[in-house]
Every structure is written in C-alpha cells, then in structure tokens.
Write an enzyme that holds these catalytic residues in place. Structure first.
Site, PDB file in Angstrom:
ATOM      1  N   LYS A  17      39.321  -2.742  60.745  1.00 51.59           N
ATOM      2  CA  LYS A  17      39.669  -2.895  62.167  1.00 51.59           C
ATOM      3  C   LYS A  17      38.518  -3.520  62.944  1.00 51.59           C
ATOM      4  CE  LYS A  17      39.539   0.705  64.735  1.00 51.59           C
ATOM      5  NZ  LYS A  17      39.651   2.037  65.325  1.00 51.59           N
ATOM      6  N   LYS A  47      34.828   8.934  61.886  1.00 52.44           N
ATOM      7  CA  LYS A  47      33.676   8.937  62.802  1.00 52.44           C
ATOM      8  C   LYS A  47      32.591   9.902  62.355  1.00 52.44           C
ATOM      9  CE  LYS A  47      35.533   7.159  67.107  1.00 52.44           C
ATOM     10  NZ  LYS A  47      35.775   7.409  68.531  1.00 52.44           N
ATOM     11  N   LYS A  49      33.979  -1.669  68.077  1.00 49.95           N
ATOM     12  CA  LYS A  49      32.714  -1.846  68.796  1.00 49.95           C
ATOM     13  C   LYS A  49      31.544  -1.259  68.027  1.00 49.95           C
ATOM     14  CE  LYS A  49      34.938   0.866  72.328  1.00 49.95           C
ATOM     15  NZ  LYS A  49      35.185   0.997  73.737  1.00 49.95           N
TER      16      LYS A  49
HETATM   17  P1  TYM Z   1      39.194   3.248  72.659  1.00 50.35           P
HETATM   18  O1  TYM Z   1      38.289   3.268  73.827  1.00 50.35           O
HETATM   19  O2  TYM Z   1      38.606   3.351  71.305  1.00 50.35           O
HETATM   20  O3  TYM Z   1      40.072   1.957  72.683  1.00 50.35           O
HETATM   21  C1  TYM Z   1      40.790   1.575  73.845  1.00 50.35           C
HETATM   22  C2  TYM Z   1      42.127   0.996  73.449  1.00 50.35           C
HETATM   23  O4  TYM Z   1      41.935  -0.153  72.612  1.00 50.35           O
HETATM   24  C3  TYM Z   1      42.735  -0.025  71.434  1.00 50.35           C
HETATM   25  N1  TYM Z   1      42.043  -0.687  70.321  1.00 50.35           N
HETATM   26  C4  TYM Z   1      42.590  -1.635  69.567  1.00 50.35           C
HETATM   27  N2  TYM Z   1      43.805  -2.232  69.593  1.00 50.35           N
HETATM   28  C5  TYM Z   1      44.047  -3.193  68.678  1.00 50.35           C
HETATM   29  N3  TYM Z   1      43.144  -3.583  67.730  1.00 50.35           N
HETATM   30  C6  TYM Z   1      41.930  -3.017  67.659  1.00 50.35           C
HETATM   31  N4  TYM Z   1      41.042  -3.424  66.748  1.00 50.35           N
HETATM   32  C7  TYM Z   1      41.593  -1.996  68.613  1.00 50.35           C
HETATM   33  N5  TYM Z   1      40.498  -1.237  68.826  1.00 50.35           N
HETATM   34  C8  TYM Z   1      40.792  -0.440  69.875  1.00 50.35           C
HETATM   35  C9  TYM Z   1      42.858   1.469  71.222  1.00 50.35           C
HETATM   36  O5  TYM Z   1      43.974   1.777  70.409  1.00 50.35           O
HETATM   37  C10 TYM Z   1      42.990   1.973  72.633  1.00 50.35           C
HETATM   38  O6  TYM Z   1      44.337   1.873  73.068  1.00 50.35           O
HETATM   39  N6  TYM Z   1      41.149   7.805  72.353  1.00 50.35           N
HETATM   40  C11 TYM Z   1      41.287   6.549  73.045  1.00 50.35           C
HETATM   41  C12 TYM Z   1      41.063   6.658  74.546  1.00 50.35           C
HETATM   42  C13 TYM Z   1      41.897   7.689  75.222  1.00 50.35           C
HETATM   43  C14 TYM Z   1      43.278   7.626  75.500  1.00 50.35           C
HETATM   44  C15 TYM Z   1      43.580   8.812  76.194  1.00 50.35           C
HETATM   45  C16 TYM Z   1      44.258   6.671  75.237  1.00 50.35           C
HETATM   46  C17 TYM Z   1      41.442   8.864  75.733  1.00 50.35           C
HETATM   47  N7  TYM Z   1      42.461   9.530  76.305  1.00 50.35           N
HETATM   48  C18 TYM Z   1      44.906   9.104  76.625  1.00 50.35           C
HETATM   49  C19 TYM Z   1      45.560   6.955  75.669  1.00 50.35           C
HETATM   50  C20 TYM Z   1      45.850   8.141  76.339  1.00 50.35           C
HETATM   51  C21 TYM Z   1      40.237   5.607  72.501  1.00 50.35           C
HETATM   52  O7  TYM Z   1      39.302   5.996  71.868  1.00 50.35           O
HETATM   53  O8  TYM Z   1      40.350   4.347  72.845  1.00 50.35           O
END
Ligand code: TYM
Length: 345
Positions: free
Chosen positions: A207, A115, A210
């Site tokens: 991957k 990032k 967004k």
């Molecule tokens: P975020 O908002 O980027 O993504 C949300 C969830 O979607 C999953 N994800 C994917 N799964 C499969 N294939 C993909 N291409 C893909 N892109 C995204 C992510 O793995 C995630 O589960 N850091 C986390 C948010 C967070 C969190 C937490 C999660 C903050 N605190 C505590 C669990 C527990 C994040 O950026 O997700």
C-alpha cells in the site's frame, strides 16, 4: 428499521505527508459527498498520538490537514471541519466503547498487528484500542455513512459490531427511555471507485503509505511538478506494453495501480484509460499520468500553502467546527450515559 437521517463522518490523521492514496481514497470522496449529505470531517489528532508525535510537528500537521481539506474543496461553512481532541465526547465515548468491545475482536485487527510489528509489548495501549476510538468518532454523531480507503474496512466492520452490541446489551434500557431501538445506527462504509487502495510506486503489492521510509514510493500532496514527474518516471513497471482491456491487468499490479491512479485523477473508468493507452509504451502513459496529476494536485498544494500562511484563520475554522460538532454530539453522549445508567446533569 432506523429512523436516523443520513450523516457522513470521516477522519484523517495529522501525521504528516498526506499522499495520493489519502487524496484519492478519501479526500476526493469527502468533497463529492457534500452535495448530498450533512458532513463532518475530522482531523483525528487523538489517533495520531497512539504513536509518538513531536508536539511542534503535530500542531503544524493538524493545521496542514485542515488546510488540505479546504484547499481540496470542502466547505467549512456548509459542513463541519474540526480537530477531534477539541470535542471531549470522542474520548468519553471511546472509554464507554472500551467496555463494550471485546479483547478478542481487537486482537483480530490486522492494522494493529502491522503497526505494532514485532514490538507488540512496546506498543501503546492507545494503539491497541485505536479502533474503539474510531467507533466512538462515528457513533458520537450517529453517522450513517463513512467514506474511507480499503485499508479501513476492517475497522468499519468493528464499528458496526460495537454499535450492534451496544444496541442489544442495552436494548431494555433504550426502550425504557423511549429511544429508537437502533440507538446507534450501523455505519455503512463507502469504499468505491478505481483508487480505494493506491499502491506503492515501487511495489505494486504494498500500500502507498506515509510511513514507508522511501519517499519515492508515494506522491505527496505537497510535491512540486518536477518531483511528481520524477516519481512517476521512476515508478516500477513491467516490460509488457499496457493492455487494451481490464482483464489484461491481471497479475500486473504495478500497471493496474498506475491505470487506477490515472482513472481516479481524470475521473474516467479504467476501461477508457486502456482504450486510449492500451498497446502503447509505459513512457508515454507516464507522461500523460504526470500531466493529469500535476493539473489536479498543483492547485491543491498552492492553496494549502496559501492557507498555511494564516494559521489564525485555520484555527478559527477549527474552533467554529468544534463548537458545531459539540452541539450534535452532546445530546447523543448524554442519552448514551442515561441508557447505561450513569447519572447526568
Ligand atoms: P489515515 O489517516 O491513515 O488515512 C486517511 C484516509 O486515507 C485512506 N488511505 C488510502 N486510500 C487509498 N489508498 C491508500 N494507499 C490509502 N492510504 C490511506 C484511509 O483509508 C483513510 O480513509 N483510522 C483512520 C482515521 C479515522 C477515521 C475515523 C476514518 C479515525 N477515525 C472515523 C473514518 C471514520 C486512518 O488512520 O486514516
């Protein structure tokens, strides 16, 4: 041995453009876990602001993630849906964990490197300490299970390391206060199924994300049927027909990705997708894929839109969720402070 009950926590960032990866990798898992666990699902707005967010857009996106959770089948009465910034314990515990986690641990985080890219010196301090806030999210509720996509695996491992270091650094004080020696249970990542890493439709080695500048790389949850059809039609493939068995997907990342997406959407194993479509051309498979995607996603996007027409209703759900989250978090934060030696009320 832990005596803690099982509790699920997970979060999604309100940064716009929720896509099929978020849906299959995370949100559908959230829905399924409601049957067996007490669940907290959090719109992680404090994580979102580690990179610049337009304030009006952020408000909209917080409501849209909430609406998508509900439209996907999460029940905000039986479980808890809330936005992170409303429960101040997340930020408070994150500060405490900033003092537990080591610089070296965070320096190893691949997501920060990706990032921040070449502009590391210009990245916010929040982006660097992002995984500590994530650990705080989970530990604040003593959550035991965390459903996420594969890209969060390293962050989850860090959360476990932080929990373990806290438990051992403060072991004496934890015992003196009469608390369970596993003061923070080590959270288990739940990364299962055929779509834990949904890949870009244009490059099977990247991957689905967004932040990809090309919208053609992803299926957004709010895409209409025509757009979904167009994106799958134009999705990159190779010239060979689909294989009949899973071994035949090796070194064919685009084919593997589309088969995984189909399997996850249809709720069937990859092997049975290949049994049905193996030997055939991609064009027919892509039509079937579009059909199953539209069948699953159209009701979710229609319901999300309907809910978004009534922001006051969404805000009431978030407010109620935050009050219930507070009730779980407050005693845990208080105990944490006591263990550290901070005076509390
Ligand atoms: P975020 O908002 O980027 O993504 C949300 C969830 O979607 C999953 N994800 C994917 N799964 C499969 N294939 C993909 N291409 C893909 N892109 C995204 C992510 O793995 C995630 O589960 N850091 C986390 C948010 C967070 C969190 C937490 C999660 C903050 N605190 C505590 C669990 C527990 C994040 O950026 O997700």
């Amino acid at each position: 041995m832990t005596t803690h009950e099982s509790r699920v926590f997970s979060g999604v960032q309100p940064t716009g453009n929720l896509h099929l990866g978020n849906y299959l990798g995370a949100i559908t898992k959230f829905v399924a876990l409601q049957e067996s666990h007490e669940c907290l699902y959090c719109v992680v707005d404090l994580h979102a602001i580690t990179v610049w967010q337009e304030p009006a857009g952020l408000e909209h996106n917080i409501r849209e993630v909430t609406a998508t959770f509900i439209a996907s089948g999460i029940d905000p009465k039986a479980h808890i849906i809330f936005n992170q910034s409303r429960v101040s314990g997340h930020a408070e515990l994150a500060w405490i964990l900033n003092c537990v986690a080591r610089m070296g641990w965070l320096n190893r985080m691949t997501q920060f490197k990706e990032k921040a890219g070449k502009h590391r010196e210009n990245a916010s301090v929040g982006l660097f300490s992002y995984p500590n806030l994530m650990a705080a999210d989970i530990l604040l509720y003593r959550a035991t299970h965390v459903p996420v996509g594969d890209d969060q695996k390293q962050h989850l491992e860090l959360s476990r390391d932080i929990a373990q270091k806290f438990n051992s650094d403060f072991a004496k004080s934890i015992a003196a206060h009469g608390f369970d020696e596993t003061f923070f249970p080590l959270p288990e990542p739940l990364i299962t199924g055929p779509a834990t890493r949904v890949m870009s439709l244009r490059d099977g080695t990247a991957k689905m994300s967004k932040s990809d500048p090309s919208d053609m790389t992803r299926i957004n949850l709010m895409d209409d049927a025509e757009t979904i059809a167009k994106k799958f039609r134009k999705a990159r493939t190779d010239p060979e027909p689909l294989p009949g068995e899973e071994a035949g997907l090796k070194d064919r990342p685009e084919a593997e990705n589309l088969v995984g997406i189909y399997a996850a959407l249809a709720g069937v194993p990859r092997a049975s997708v290949l049994q049905e479509f193996g030997g055939g051309q991609f064009s027919r498979f892509k039509e079937a894929l579009t059909e199953v995607a539209v069948e699953k996603l159209a009701p979710v996007s229609a319901e999300t839109k309907r809910l978004m027409d009534d922001p006051a209703h969404i805000d009431a759900i978030l407010s109620d969720g935050a009050a219930r989250a507070h009730a779980i978090a407050d005693p845990i934060l208080r105990q944490t402070k006591q263990v550290i030696g901070l005076l509390t009320d």
